[in-house]
Design a protein around this motif. Structure first.
Motif, PDB file in Angstrom:
ATOM      1  N   VAL A 116       0.839  -1.200   0.000  1.00 26.31           N
ATOM      2  CA  VAL A 116       0.000   0.000   0.000  1.00 26.31           C
ATOM      3  C   VAL A 116       0.876   1.252   0.000  1.00 26.31           C
ATOM      4  CG1 VAL A 116      -1.658   1.346   1.344  1.00 26.31           C
ATOM      5  CG2 VAL A 116      -1.998  -1.093   1.053  1.00 26.31           C
ATOM      6  N   PHE A 117       1.890   1.282   0.862  1.00 28.63           N
ATOM      7  CA  PHE A 117       2.690   2.501   0.975  1.00 28.63           C
ATOM      8  C   PHE A 117       3.498   2.755  -0.291  1.00 28.63           C
ATOM      9  CE2 PHE A 117       2.679   1.745   5.822  1.00 28.63           C
ATOM     10  CZ  PHE A 117       1.348   2.109   5.844  1.00 28.63           C
ATOM     11  N   TYR A 118       4.047   1.685  -0.894  1.00 31.36           N
ATOM     12  CA  TYR A 118       4.749   1.868  -2.159  1.00 31.36           C
ATOM     13  C   TYR A 118       3.776   2.416  -3.199  1.00 31.36           C
ATOM     14  CZ  TYR A 118       7.442   0.995  -6.356  1.00 31.36           C
ATOM     15  OH  TYR A 118       8.088   1.160  -7.554  1.00 31.36           O
ATOM     16  N   GLY A 119       2.560   1.825  -3.211  1.00 33.62           N
ATOM     17  CA  GLY A 119       1.572   2.245  -4.193  1.00 33.62           C
ATOM     18  C   GLY A 119       1.162   3.697  -4.042  1.00 33.62           C
ATOM     19  N   LEU A 120       1.020   4.156  -2.803  1.00 31.09           N
ATOM     20  CA  LEU A 120       0.552   5.525  -2.577  1.00 31.09           C
ATOM     21  C   LEU A 120       1.543   6.548  -3.128  1.00 31.09           C
ATOM     22  CD1 LEU A 120      -0.910   5.305   1.053  1.00 31.09           C
ATOM     23  CD2 LEU A 120      -2.147   5.297  -1.107  1.00 31.09           C
ATOM     24  N   PHE A 121       2.830   6.195  -3.083  1.00 33.75           N
ATOM     25  CA  PHE A 121       3.824   7.180  -3.529  1.00 33.75           C
ATOM     26  C   PHE A 121       4.318   6.916  -4.948  1.00 33.75           C
ATOM     27  CE2 PHE A 121       4.003   7.272   1.112  1.00 33.75           C
ATOM     28  CZ  PHE A 121       3.769   8.623   1.316  1.00 33.75           C
ATOM     29  N   ARG A 122       4.390   5.633  -5.347  1.00 33.76           N
ATOM     30  CA  ARG A 122       4.970   5.317  -6.649  1.00 33.76           C
ATOM     31  C   ARG A 122       4.003   4.571  -7.562  1.00 33.76           C
ATOM     32  NH1 ARG A 122      10.504   5.801  -5.117  1.00 33.76           N
ATOM     33  NH2 ARG A 122      10.355   7.984  -4.511  1.00 33.76           N
ATOM     34  N   GLY A 123       2.834   4.252  -7.099  1.00 30.31           N
ATOM     35  CA  GLY A 123       1.951   3.365  -7.846  1.00 30.31           C
ATOM     36  C   GLY A 123       1.304   4.020  -9.059  1.00 30.31           C
ATOM     37  N   LYS A 124       0.401   3.271  -9.675  1.00 33.56           N
ATOM     38  CA  LYS A 124      -0.326   3.782 -10.838  1.00 33.56           C
ATOM     39  C   LYS A 124      -1.303   4.869 -10.400  1.00 33.56           C
ATOM     40  CE  LYS A 124      -1.703  -0.309 -11.956  1.00 33.56           C
ATOM     41  NZ  LYS A 124      -2.459  -1.409 -12.488  1.00 33.56           N
ATOM     42  N   PRO A 125      -1.614   5.805 -11.296  1.00 34.86           N
ATOM     43  CA  PRO A 125      -2.576   6.855 -10.934  1.00 34.86           C
ATOM     44  C   PRO A 125      -3.943   6.251 -10.595  1.00 34.86           C
ATOM     45  CG  PRO A 125      -1.475   7.386 -12.985  1.00 34.86           C
ATOM     46  CD  PRO A 125      -1.065   5.985 -12.645  1.00 34.86           C
ATOM     47  N   PHE A 126      -4.633   6.932  -9.686  1.00 33.00           N
ATOM     48  CA  PHE A 126      -5.944   6.478  -9.221  1.00 33.00           C
ATOM     49  C   PHE A 126      -6.952   7.502  -9.721  1.00 33.00           C
ATOM     50  CE2 PHE A 126      -9.176   6.005  -5.804  1.00 33.00           C
ATOM     51  CZ  PHE A 126      -9.317   4.625  -5.788  1.00 33.00           C
ATOM     52  N   GLY A 127      -8.000   7.041 -10.403  1.00 31.74           N
ATOM     53  CA  GLY A 127      -8.954   7.977 -11.004  1.00 31.74           C
ATOM     54  C   GLY A 127      -9.842   8.659  -9.983  1.00 31.74           C
ATOM     55  N   THR A 128     -10.864   9.353 -10.467  1.00 28.68           N
ATOM     56  CA  THR A 128     -11.758  10.039  -9.549  1.00 28.68           C
ATOM     57  C   THR A 128     -12.659   9.065  -8.807  1.00 28.68           C
ATOM     58  OG1 THR A 128     -11.799  11.810 -11.138  1.00 28.68           O
ATOM     59  CG2 THR A 128     -13.394  11.928  -9.373  1.00 28.68           C
ATOM     60  N   ASN A 129     -13.147   8.069  -9.533  1.00 26.89           N
ATOM     61  CA  ASN A 129     -14.106   7.170  -8.914  1.00 26.89           C
ATOM     62  C   ASN A 129     -13.973   5.755  -9.469  1.00 26.89           C
ATOM     63  OD1 ASN A 129     -16.228   6.067  -7.550  1.00 26.89           O
ATOM     64  ND2 ASN A 129     -17.831   7.162  -8.666  1.00 26.89           N
ATOM     65  N   PRO A 130     -12.799   5.148  -9.316  1.00 31.18           N
ATOM     66  CA  PRO A 130     -12.608   3.835  -9.947  1.00 31.18           C
ATOM     67  C   PRO A 130     -13.467   2.728  -9.354  1.00 31.18           C
ATOM     68  CG  PRO A 130     -10.625   4.546  -8.775  1.00 31.18           C
ATOM     69  CD  PRO A 130     -11.618   5.642  -8.637  1.00 31.18           C
ATOM     70  N   TRP A 131     -13.867   2.847  -8.085  1.00 29.88           N
ATOM     71  CA  TRP A 131     -14.680   1.781  -7.501  1.00 29.88           C
ATOM     72  C   TRP A 131     -16.147   1.926  -7.910  1.00 29.88           C
ATOM     73  CZ3 TRP A 131     -10.865  -0.989  -6.277  1.00 29.88           C
ATOM     74  CH2 TRP A 131      -9.823  -0.588  -5.430  1.00 29.88           C
ATOM     75  N   GLY A 132     -16.522   3.111  -8.396  1.00 30.70           N
ATOM     76  CA  GLY A 132     -17.925   3.328  -8.744  1.00 30.70           C
ATOM     77  C   GLY A 132     -18.808   3.591  -7.546  1.00 30.70           C
ATOM     78  N   GLY A 133     -18.306   4.326  -6.573  1.00 30.93           N
ATOM     79  CA  GLY A 133     -19.104   4.677  -5.404  1.00 30.93           C
ATOM     80  C   GLY A 133     -20.072   5.806  -5.723  1.00 30.93           C
ATOM     81  N   ALA A 134     -21.174   5.906  -4.963  1.00 33.87           N
ATOM     82  CA  ALA A 134     -22.176   6.933  -5.247  1.00 33.87           C
ATOM     83  C   ALA A 134     -22.253   7.993  -4.158  1.00 33.87           C
ATOM     84  CB  ALA A 134     -23.552   6.302  -5.439  1.00 33.87           C
ATOM     85  N   SER A 135     -21.406   7.902  -3.120  1.00 34.36           N
ATOM     86  CA  SER A 135     -21.444   8.945  -2.096  1.00 34.36           C
ATOM     87  C   SER A 135     -20.509  10.086  -2.513  1.00 34.36           C
ATOM     88  CB  SER A 135     -21.070   8.365  -0.734  1.00 34.36           C
ATOM     89  OG  SER A 135     -19.975   7.484  -0.841  1.00 34.36           O
ATOM     90  N   LEU A 136     -20.628  11.217  -1.807  1.00 38.46           N
ATOM     91  CA  LEU A 136     -20.019  12.448  -2.300  1.00 38.46           C
ATOM     92  C   LEU A 136     -18.512  12.380  -2.452  1.00 38.46           C
ATOM     93  CD1 LEU A 136     -22.062  15.191  -0.413  1.00 38.46           C
ATOM     94  CD2 LEU A 136     -22.145  14.601  -2.827  1.00 38.46           C
ATOM     95  N   GLU A 137     -17.829  11.591  -1.592  1.00 36.49           N
ATOM     96  CA  GLU A 137     -16.374  11.584  -1.724  1.00 36.49           C
ATOM     97  C   GLU A 137     -15.946  11.029  -3.068  1.00 36.49           C
ATOM     98  OE1 GLU A 137     -18.012   9.361   0.028  1.00 36.49           O
ATOM     99  OE2 GLU A 137     -16.861   7.569   0.546  1.00 36.49           O
ATOM    100  N   TRP A 138     -16.827  10.248  -3.731  1.00 36.22           N
ATOM    101  CA  TRP A 138     -16.497   9.704  -5.049  1.00 36.22           C
ATOM    102  C   TRP A 138     -17.084  10.533  -6.179  1.00 36.22           C
ATOM    103  CZ3 TRP A 138     -12.677   6.709  -4.329  1.00 36.22           C
ATOM    104  CH2 TRP A 138     -12.595   5.879  -3.205  1.00 36.22           C
ATOM    105  N   THR A 139     -18.279  11.076  -5.959  1.00 39.60           N
ATOM    106  CA  THR A 139     -18.949  11.722  -7.103  1.00 39.60           C
ATOM    107  C   THR A 139     -18.680  13.213  -7.201  1.00 39.60           C
ATOM    108  OG1 THR A 139     -20.910  12.061  -5.762  1.00 39.60           O
ATOM    109  CG2 THR A 139     -20.862  10.080  -7.113  1.00 39.60           C
ATOM    110  N   ALA A 140     -18.289  13.872  -6.112  1.00 36.06           N
ATOM    111  CA  ALA A 140     -18.265  15.337  -6.154  1.00 36.06           C
ATOM    112  C   ALA A 140     -16.902  15.943  -5.866  1.00 36.06           C
ATOM    113  CB  ALA A 140     -19.295  15.899  -5.168  1.00 36.06           C
ATOM    114  N   THR A 141     -15.867  15.118  -5.698  1.00 32.53           N
ATOM    115  CA  THR A 141     -14.556  15.709  -5.437  1.00 32.53           C
ATOM    116  C   THR A 141     -13.534  15.184  -6.426  1.00 32.53           C
ATOM    117  OG1 THR A 141     -13.900  13.938  -3.947  1.00 32.53           O
ATOM    118  CG2 THR A 141     -14.926  15.868  -2.942  1.00 32.53           C
ATOM    119  N   ALA A 142     -12.467  15.968  -6.551  1.00 29.92           N
ATOM    120  CA  ALA A 142     -11.358  15.559  -7.401  1.00 29.92           C
ATOM    121  C   ALA A 142     -10.512  14.533  -6.658  1.00 29.92           C
ATOM    122  CB  ALA A 142     -10.521  16.775  -7.752  1.00 29.92           C
TER     123      ALA A 142
END
Lengths: 199, 544, 95
Positions: B488-514
């Motif tokens: 996890v820690f390697y991924g957070l700093f060096r991993g692949k980019p993470f999109g806005t909503n890759p899991w497909g969540g419907a609450s605000l942290e996924w739908t309304a923020t960058a």
């Protein structure tokens, strides 16, 4: 987006929640009081008889009156009367100090008579009395600490009012300080009969 | 709401409030920075706690004195308990992920009292520091166990006073966080964010916050009493001067039992948020789950006596507290049934957050059923203070809250870093942990049934085989943990980019923020028009 | 947050009346303690103290003028305290 005006209800809600924690903090001591009163009724009466009702009653008057002045100071500020508000706050702080001076004399008289936690006279006496005085010192000590903190907060707010930072349009800080002070009074309203008037 | 992806850059990372270096963090009132500070401190203390746990297991690898000996063993398990409970499990999910996620979930820019929030973190840091200092000063590391029971805690020459003071300060931190979250949920919900549209994670934090506010002060006064006992000898718990040691246990558990729900409720919230997203179905029984959080918080305050069945409490109290204990099982079971019903006919994706969440359901259920054995006085007398209890609470606390913490870490953390971990490695790490975990704590439950008492550095030879198995499994578990954190820690700093909503969540942290979220979370105040699990209405789907 | 929530101004006469009531109740509680009512004494004392504290909370602390939410909060807190005290007595009274 930071220039939003203050959320008064939110600020007061937070303060009330904090007061609940204080209430339950003392609640722990009230549980012990209840349990030990139930176990040692006679010793508690003897112990209570040794406390001076005049000190306790006098301090009750002082605290009730200080509660009045702090409540009036809020009304005064709401009506825009800053100098009256400051005067009432000074009176409140003076009464807080008077309370502590009283407490000091009361405690020193007791300690002088050999009644303090772990004192030889208590350890030789009946077990219930030592519990009574242990609770008495802890509870009034913790309460006294709150009086001291309350006086400090009121002094700080008094300066804020004087400088105009807390004023008729923005007085939630004063209101919250007042709430804290009333809580100190509330606790005392219960402490007084439980310790000074047990029969 | 669809143009949030247009916001690029590093979000709140780019905005340090005019400060640089360390000051940009320790003076920041941004809930996300505070949340991350909590997260990293909590992970560090968790790893320290894990090391101490491994030491305990090492001592128990075979009968007799092995590595620590009696006194150091006592100090080690006390420390393991204090660190894991007060520095990891209690603040773990609510302070770290609560801060990171909750304000965004309700559409707020920050918590209600940002400066108080920072103060709360400082209290945590000061309390943690004092706890560590208490190990090396005065009489040496406390050896009382995390419960600080009298009379031993008032007599031992080890440094109990400072340790107790440290816990007192940590209590303040919890109280302030609780007050802050309650006020935030009441006052700062975005337009349209009605109580029935609150994400279940927020609901669980709300219930937790009540417990924090109403129960923690009892701990505070209990600790003050221990200090008074040690410093001036008030004798309130000392039978020689008329005190009653059982009253200490009452006061201690009046807090510490509700504290168990401070630990587990937010974890349940994490699970309630993750399962619908990876089952691609609206959560089953939203209201039942939300209300059961409140019910657990309320019922959890009525049952502290079940820790004291063998302490000499009255039979009446044993009866009442046992009865009430079984009542707590109802809302807990309601949650489990609703999670399972959510999975039913779902299109389940076994991504790492979901795998951790599902193992929570299993491990928590095993631990919870063990709780019923402990809640019945007849059986409790048999297993009280044995390894059955140790196994039970590790299933609930580690298998429950610990795994939920890891689930939350895999689910939410990439959102705040904009980079993600390797999913395959995450699953391998999970497998190692799951095997290690069960072969570590299941033997403990069996040992307890056979009568092995807890808190001794030694045991009779007939317990040797299962103890050896448990110790070896502790290494497997540790290896899994190491792999998981490294990935996890390697991924957070060096991993692949993470999109806005890759899991497909419907609450605000996924739908309304960058990704990562901006300084005050939203470019404009969001207006909420649907529930947190209405995936169709939100028009979201998971990336492949 | 456009609502006007700065609250109600309480007049001085009301505050002074409450203060007088508190003083009178204090006098009553001292007087009542001189009469031996056995176990009842403690309940009388607690009863009067509760009346006094209700007055302080309702008027001095403005609870009467706050939103219902505040009153619900207070109730939750008091109920919790009552449970903590009351349930301990399941043990203490039956030992």
């Amino acid at each position: 987006m930071t220039e939003q005006h203050k959320d008064y209800t939110g600020a007061k809600l937070g303060m009330w929640l904090f007061l609940f924690t204080e209430l339950i903090l003392f609640g722990g001591l009230f549980i012990l009081y209840g349990v030990y009163l139930n176990r040692y009724p006679q010793e508690f009466i003897t112990g209570g008889g040794e406390l001076n009702v005049w000190f306790g009653g006098g301090n009750t008057l002082v605290l009730l009156t200080s509660s009045l002045t702090v409540a009036m100071s809020i009304s005064a500020l709401q009506r825009g009367n800053r100098s009256l508000c400051v005067k009432l706050l000074v009176a409140t702080i003076a009464m807080a100090l008077l309370f502590l001076v009283n407490k000091y004399f009361e405690w020193s008289a007791k300690i002088h008579h050999g009644i303090y936690p772990g004192a030889p006279s208590l350890q030789e006496g009946p077990p219930g009395e030592s519990v009574f005085f242990g609770l008495y010192y802890l509870t009034t000590g913790l309460h006294g600490l709150h009086v001291l903190i309350g006086a400090g907060i009121l002094t700080w707010v008094m300066f804020l009012v004087r400088s105009g930072k807390v004023n008729g349009d923005d007085f939630v800080t004063l209101e919250n300080a007042g709430l804290y002070w009333h809580l100190v009074d509330l606790i005392w309203i219960f402490l007084f009969p439980l310790y000074y008037l047990v029969l | 709401m669809s143009d949030v992806t247009a916001t690029s850059g590093r979000g709140f990372w780019d905005n340090s409030g005019g400060r640089s270096g360390l000051a940009a963090w320790i003076f920041s009132t941004d809930h996300k920075r505070i949340g991350l500070m909590y997260f990293w401190s909590i992970v560090i203390f968790f790893l320290v706690g894990v090391m101490l746990g491994l030491l305990i297991r090492l001592e128990l690898i075979a009968p007799g004195v092995n590595f620590l000996g009696a006194q150091r063993y006592n100090a080690t398990f006390t420390l393991h308990g204090v660190i894991m409970i007060f520095l990891f499990i209690i603040p773990g999910v609510p302070a770290a992920f609560g801060n990171l996620v909750m304000p965004i979930q309700i559409g707020a820019e920050d918590v209600a009292f940002p400066r108080l929030n920072l103060a709360s973190f400082w209290f945590y840091a000061i309390g943690a520091t004092l706890a560590l200092v208490s190990l090396f000063t005065a009489g040496g590391a406390p050896d009382t166990g995390w419960t600080f029971y009298v009379p031993f805690s008032t007599r031992t020459t080890t440094n109990v006073s400072l340790a107790v003071f440290a816990v007192f300060i940590l209590g303040f931190s919890g109280i302030l966080t609780g007050m802050n979250f309650l006020t935030t949920v009441h006052r700062l919900r975005a337009p349209g964010m009605t109580w029935t549209r609150l994400p279940l994670f927020t609901w669980s934090l709300y219930a937790t916050a009540w417990v924090q506010v109403l129960a923690t002060p009892v701990l505070a006064i209990t600790l003050v009493l221990i200090m008074a006992e040690r410093l001036v000898g008030t004798g309130l718990f000392d039978p020689a001067s008329g005190g009653d040691p059982i009253m200490y246990q009452h006061l201690f558990w009046i807090y510490s039992h509700p504290a168990v729900y401070i630990m587990i409720l937010p974890a349940m919230g994490v699970i309630s948020d993750i399962i619908p997203v990876f089952a691609r179905k609206p959560v089953f029984g939203y209201k039942a789950i939300a209300i059961s959080s409140i019910a657990i918080a309320a019922a959890g305050s009525l049952v502290w006596g079940h820790h004291m069945f063998t302490s000499g409490m009255s039979d009446m109290a044993v009866l009442v507290f046992s009865l009430l204990t079984f009542i707590v099982a109802i809302p807990s079971a309601i949650k489990v049934f609703n999670w399972v019903s959510t999975l039913y006919k779902g299109s389940i994706r076994l991504d790492p957050p979901m795998v951790y969440a599902l193992s929570f359901v299993l491990l928590f259920s095993i631990g919870g059923l063990g709780g019923l054995i402990l809640g019945a006085p007849g059986t409790d007398v048999h297993v009280h203070d044995t390894y059955f209890v140790v196994g039970h609470f590790h299933y609930v606390m580690f298998g429950g809250t610990g795994f939920a913490f890891f689930a939350a870490m895999h689910y939410w953390l990439p959102k705040y870093y904009g980079r993600t971990y390797n999913k395959k490695v995450a699953l391998w790490a999970w497998g190692l942990m799951f095997i290690g975990f069960n072969f570590l704590y299941m033997p403990m439950q069996i040992l307890g049934m056979q009568g092995m008492p807890r808190r001794y550095y030694d045991y009779v030879p007939k317990f040797a085989d299962l103890n050896l198995l448990a110790t070896i499994s502790s290494w497997v578990l540790a290896a899994g943990l190491l792999l998981m954190f490294a990935n996890v820690f390697y991924g957070l700093f060096r991993g692949k980019p993470f999109g806005t909503n890759p899991w497909g969540g419907a609450s605000l942290e996924w739908t309304a923020t960058a990704t990562p979220p901006l300084l005050e979370n939203f470019t404009e105040e969001p207006i909420v028009t649907h529930g947190p699990y209405d995936f169709k209405q939100a028009g979201v789907r998971a990336d492949d | 947050m456009s609502e006007h929530d700065k609250g109600h101004i309480i007049g001085y006469p009301v505050l002074i009346a409450v203060w007088l009531a508190l003083l009178i109740l204090t006098a009553i509680t001292v007087a009542a303690a001189q009469i031996d009512l056995g176990e009842l004494n403690i309940w009388v004392a607690l009863g009067i103290a509760s009346v006094k504290s209700s007055l302080v909370i309702a008027v001095f602390m403005h609870m009467k003028y706050e939103k219902p939410l505040f009153q619900v909060f207070l109730l939750v807190a008091l109920l919790t305290l009552a449970i903590f005290i009351g349930f301990t007595f399941f043990d203490v009274l039956y030992r």
